[in-house]
Design an enzyme around this catalytic site. Structure first.
Site, short mmCIF file in Angstrom:
data_model
loop_
_atom_site.label_atom_id
_atom_site.label_comp_id
_atom_site.label_asym_id
_atom_site.label_seq_id
_atom_site.Cartn_x
_atom_site.Cartn_y
_atom_site.Cartn_z
CG ASP A 66 79.81 92.29 30.51
OD1 ASP A 66 80.92 92.77 30.20
OD2 ASP A 66 79.23 91.44 29.82
CG ASP B 77 92.34 90.13 30.11
OD1 ASP B 77 93.34 89.75 30.73
OD2 ASP B 77 91.40 89.35 29.87
CE LYS C 278 76.03 96.07 24.93
NZ LYS C 278 75.15 94.99 25.41
CB ILE D 222 89.13 95.96 32.09
CG1 ILE D 222 90.14 95.04 32.79
CG2 ILE D 222 88.28 95.17 31.13
CD1 ILE D 222 89.50 94.08 33.78
CE LYS E 188 90.97 90.77 34.26
NZ LYS E 188 90.24 89.62 33.70
CB THR F 285 90.58 95.34 23.28
OG1 THR F 285 90.14 93.98 23.33
CG2 THR F 285 89.43 96.24 22.91
#
Ligand code: IMP
Ligand code: MG
Length: 175
Positions: free
Chosen positions: A157, A101, A41, A99, A129, A105
């Site tokens: 979130d 990280d 999301k 994002i 990051k 993903t």
């Protein structure tokens, strides 16, 4: 619960989003089949803002994956929850992610989308990051590099909270 501390202001985000949209519009100026694939999301606000600032033809698709529970550390295991619905074969795909990280993903998403035989797959992420990278994955259009801290807002979130803040903020883990 205390409010997240501002890391990247609403104004900084909007300025950067416009710059990215101009760059993407220039790079794809010869294409009339760009498909923005938003990763649910977390990308929904970034996708909405960037999509509306492009000056080239584009369509929108969504994909959903899961790599975390409600916690904050990646296991590296990514699962596909929802694939794109439209046919992206022969089209230019731009993945729009909130994002990056560890990078697991985004790397997984590139593989899934490439299996649909698009003409090209590129990546756009609001934040990265860099120091947490575990796998090498190229971000073609990057909003901001940040340190190793948990950020919320502008789609991001923590346990489903704070997604709709207009800025990107840092929370402390006990919040
Ligand atoms: P990666 O596979 O480790 O690169 O994790 C990417 C995913 O983890 C992102 O798409 C986010 O859903 C989530 N994530 C990682 N760091 C943060 C953060 O600081 N805030 C919110 N979500 C994050
Ligand atoms: Mg995400």
């Amino acid at each position: 619960m205390t409010l997240p501390v501002v890391l990247i202001s609403e104004e900084e985000i909007q300025t950067r989003v416009l710059e990215l949209a101009e760059q993407i519009s220039a790079d794809y100026s010869d294409s009339d089949d760009l498909v923005l694939v938003g990763v649910l999301k977390g990308s929904f606000i970034f996708l909405a803002d960037i999509a509306r600032r492009l000056t080239i033809p584009r369509t929108i698709e969504f994909i959903a994956v899961s790599s975390y529970g409600n916690g904050s550390r990646s296991t590296g295991a990514v699962r596909l929850l929802m694939d794109v619905r439209g046919n992206i074969e022969g089209k230019h795909v731009l993945i729009v992610e909130d994002i990056v990280d560890t990078g697991h993903t985004l790397k997984y998403l590139i593989g899934i989308l490439e299996s649909h035989r698009p003409t090209s797959v590129k990546t756009c992420a609001l934040v990265r990051k860099a120091e947490r990278a575990e796998v090498e994955v190229n971000v073609d259009y990057l909003g901001f590099d940040i340190g190793d801290e948990w950020v919320v807002g502008y789609g991001l979130d923590y346990a489903e909270r704070n997604r709709t803040l207009p800025y990107i903020g840092v929370i402390s883990p006990d919040d």
